[in-house]
Design an enzyme around this catalytic site. Structure first.
Site, PDB file in Angstrom:
ATOM      1  N   SER A  83     -91.634  37.323 156.096  1.00 38.22           N
ATOM      2  CA  SER A  83     -91.087  38.525 156.733  1.00 38.22           C
ATOM      3  C   SER A  83     -89.889  39.062 155.952  1.00 38.22           C
ATOM      4  O   SER A  83     -89.019  38.303 155.511  1.00 38.22           O
ATOM      5  CB  SER A  83     -90.646  38.176 158.156  1.00 38.22           C
ATOM      6  OG  SER A  83     -90.031  39.291 158.752  1.00 38.22           O
ATOM      7  N   ALA A 128     -89.222  42.495 160.599  1.00 31.56           N
ATOM      8  CA  ALA A 128     -89.020  42.396 162.045  1.00 31.56           C
ATOM      9  C   ALA A 128     -89.101  43.771 162.708  1.00 31.56           C
ATOM     10  O   ALA A 128     -88.618  44.771 162.166  1.00 31.56           O
ATOM     11  CB  ALA A 128     -87.662  41.768 162.328  1.00 31.56           C
ATOM     12  N   ASN A 176     -78.901  37.712 152.127  1.00 34.23           N
ATOM     13  CA  ASN A 176     -79.273  38.962 152.796  1.00 34.23           C
ATOM     14  C   ASN A 176     -78.624  39.049 154.159  1.00 34.23           C
ATOM     15  O   ASN A 176     -78.482  38.059 154.866  1.00 34.23           O
ATOM     16  CB  ASN A 176     -80.800  39.112 152.878  1.00 34.23           C
ATOM     17  CG  ASN A 176     -81.354  38.609 154.197  1.00 34.23           C
ATOM     18  OD1 ASN A 176     -81.221  39.264 155.233  1.00 34.23           O
ATOM     19  ND2 ASN A 176     -81.956  37.425 154.166  1.00 34.23           N
ATOM     20  N   ASN A 187     -93.693  40.349 162.761  1.00 35.35           N
ATOM     21  CA  ASN A 187     -92.465  39.639 163.125  1.00 35.35           C
ATOM     22  C   ASN A 187     -91.752  40.477 164.185  1.00 35.35           C
ATOM     23  O   ASN A 187     -91.537  41.674 164.000  1.00 35.35           O
ATOM     24  CB  ASN A 187     -91.601  39.458 161.867  1.00 35.35           C
ATOM     25  CG  ASN A 187     -90.365  38.618 162.109  1.00 35.35           C
ATOM     26  OD1 ASN A 187     -89.436  39.048 162.773  1.00 35.35           O
ATOM     27  ND2 ASN A 187     -90.339  37.423 161.541  1.00 35.35           N
ATOM     28  N   CYS A 234     -82.747  35.172 163.442  1.00 35.26           N
ATOM     29  CA  CYS A 234     -82.026  35.996 162.455  1.00 35.26           C
ATOM     30  C   CYS A 234     -80.535  35.678 162.500  1.00 35.26           C
ATOM     31  O   CYS A 234     -79.919  35.751 163.567  1.00 35.26           O
ATOM     32  CB  CYS A 234     -82.258  37.481 162.732  1.00 35.26           C
ATOM     33  SG  CYS A 234     -81.295  38.517 161.612  1.00 35.26           S
ATOM     34  N   ASN A 269     -86.007  29.983 159.238  1.00 38.20           N
ATOM     35  CA  ASN A 269     -85.294  31.172 158.759  1.00 38.20           C
ATOM     36  C   ASN A 269     -84.245  30.753 157.703  1.00 38.20           C
ATOM     37  O   ASN A 269     -84.182  29.599 157.307  1.00 38.20           O
ATOM     38  CB  ASN A 269     -84.644  31.905 159.932  1.00 38.20           C
ATOM     39  CG  ASN A 269     -84.566  33.412 159.699  1.00 38.20           C
ATOM     40  OD1 ASN A 269     -84.114  33.855 158.651  1.00 38.20           O
ATOM     41  ND2 ASN A 269     -85.016  34.191 160.661  1.00 38.20           N
ATOM     42  N   THR A 270     -83.443  31.713 157.280  1.00 39.49           N
ATOM     43  CA  THR A 270     -82.500  31.470 156.184  1.00 39.49           C
ATOM     44  C   THR A 270     -81.320  30.589 156.596  1.00 39.49           C
ATOM     45  O   THR A 270     -80.959  30.509 157.767  1.00 39.49           O
ATOM     46  CB  THR A 270     -81.956  32.816 155.678  1.00 39.49           C
ATOM     47  OG1 THR A 270     -81.448  33.550 156.801  1.00 39.49           O
ATOM     48  CG2 THR A 270     -83.040  33.625 155.011  1.00 39.49           C
ATOM     49  N   GLY A 317     -87.812  28.182 149.978  1.00 35.88           N
ATOM     50  CA  GLY A 317     -87.714  27.229 148.872  1.00 35.88           C
ATOM     51  C   GLY A 317     -88.850  27.230 147.869  1.00 35.88           C
ATOM     52  O   GLY A 317     -88.824  26.440 146.919  1.00 35.88           O
ATOM     53  N   THR A 335     -88.355  35.068 148.546  1.00 35.41           N
ATOM     54  CA  THR A 335     -87.444  35.489 147.477  1.00 35.41           C
ATOM     55  C   THR A 335     -88.134  35.562 146.119  1.00 35.41           C
ATOM     56  O   THR A 335     -87.848  36.444 145.308  1.00 35.41           O
ATOM     57  CB  THR A 335     -86.252  34.509 147.419  1.00 35.41           C
ATOM     58  OG1 THR A 335     -85.662  34.475 148.720  1.00 35.41           O
ATOM     59  CG2 THR A 335     -85.211  34.949 146.417  1.00 35.41           C
TER      60      THR A 335
HETATM   61  C1  SIN Z   1     -82.298  40.505 158.568  1.00 35.60           C
HETATM   62  O1  SIN Z   1     -82.914  41.539 158.903  1.00 35.60           O
HETATM   63  O2  SIN Z   1     -81.060  40.440 158.576  1.00 35.60           O
HETATM   64  C2  SIN Z   1     -83.064  39.314 158.132  1.00 35.60           C
HETATM   65  C3  SIN Z   1     -84.070  38.923 159.130  1.00 35.60           C
HETATM   66  C4  SIN Z   1     -84.035  37.490 159.505  1.00 35.60           C
HETATM   67  O3  SIN Z   1     -83.363  36.678 158.875  1.00 35.60           O
HETATM   68  O4  SIN Z   1     -84.694  37.143 160.475  1.00 35.60           O
END
Ligand code: SIN
Length: 291
Positions: free
Chosen positions: A24, A49, A72, A102, A133, A195-196, A247, A269
């Site tokens: 996503s 999303a 991000n 998403n 997020c 997620n990140t 990753g 990425t």
């Molecule tokens: C974002 O839109 O900030 C990233 C989306 C996410 O990490 O879920």
């Protein structure tokens, strides 16, 4: 499971061309990639999303490339669910692979409200419910760390759709296994791990964060061992499939995530530099396994 893992081609009862999904936020709704012909080797696209109302997202700078990855802080920018339904999904219906949408929300009810509207389209196979997020003040990761909230979100979504959905969890705080179990109890058909990771880049000359909202989500091939560990923990705890996210930069990474228990593997990425990453990963995997 047998080792080395076979390259899976079936998920949620459907045949997929490959186990590699576009994560996503990295491919829009897939529709912009149609003309670029870079969907070969892609098992499924996960959309950016979608929220109920349109969102402009966070003020810039909201993206920063680092020596080993990407920060991000987009803030769930999207045109809102009605625009997506009317203008984007009719085009995305032409994708050569399945689409998962998403879905994000600022309240527990918003997730189900968005899904209810999206049920008016047949362009997508299912959903990825984004309770993770890190870049928003309301909802986001604050939901994903609380298993009770995850349960209510998943139950709400289950009530309005018969399509399968995965719940995307956060690695930042909470107990991911407990949140995953709550998602499954609420009806989730898969768990997306994850997620990140929270990250930041500070300009040492003035002490300020380069990203306007200061803390952001970080992605990097260096995070692979962290994602492998989380995939292994979650897949050993829940009965539904795990979709890994994070990753991946080599076919070897995909195979490792499959061996850790993932059934599908998202790449994100990597696409920024290698738009044909999915096909490249599949080729590498075939060479490694001799398939
Ligand atoms: C974002 O839109 O900030 C990233 C989306 C996410 O990490 O879920």
């Amino acid at each position: 499971m047998s080792f080395p893992p076979a390259i899976p081609r079936e998920f949620w009862g459907h045949n997929f061309d490959s186990p590699v999904m576009l994560a996503s936020g990295t491919a829009g709704f897939g529709e912009e990639l149609l003309d670029l012909q870079c969907l070969s080797g892609v098992g499924a696209v996960v959309s950016k999303a979608v929220t109920f109302e349109p969102r402009a997202g966070n003020p810039p700078p909201r993206l920063l490339e680092t020596p080993f990855g990407l920060l991000n802080s987009i803030g769930l920018a999207n045109p809102g669910v009605y625009h997506v339904l009317k203008h984007i999904l009719p085009v995305a219906a032409g994708l050569p692979c399945p689409l998962l949408i998403n879905v994000a929300g600022e309240s527990v009810d918003e997730f189900a409200d968005v899904v209810r509207v999206l049920e008016g389209s047949s362009a997508h196979m299912g959903y990825e419910i984004n309770v993770s997020c890190p870049n928003v003040a309301e909802g986001g990761a604050a939901f994903g760390v609380d298993p009770q909230v995850v349960l209510r979100v998943a139950q709400g979504v289950s009530r309005v759709t018969d399509r399968p959905f995965s719940v995307k969890l956060t690695p930042n705080g909470g107990d991911m296994v407990q949140s995953a179990e709550a998602a499954v109890e609420g009806g989730a058909s898969a768990i997306t791990v994850c997620n990140t990771f929270l990250g930041m880049h500070i300009n040492w000359q003035d002490g300020k964060s380069v990203i306007k909202r200061k803390v952001a989500g970080y992605t990097s091939p260096a995070l692979l061992p962290l994602v492998v560990a989380k995939v292994w923990q979650v897949s050993n705890a829940v009965s539904v499939p795990v979709i890994s996210s994070g990753g991946v930069s080599r076919g070897d990474d995909v195979l490792q995530l499959l061996a850790a228990g993932a059934q599908m593997v998202q790449v994100g990425t990597r696409l920024m530099r290698r738009p044909f990453a999915a096909a490249e990963l599949i080729d590498e995997m075939k060479k490694l396994t001799g398939e």
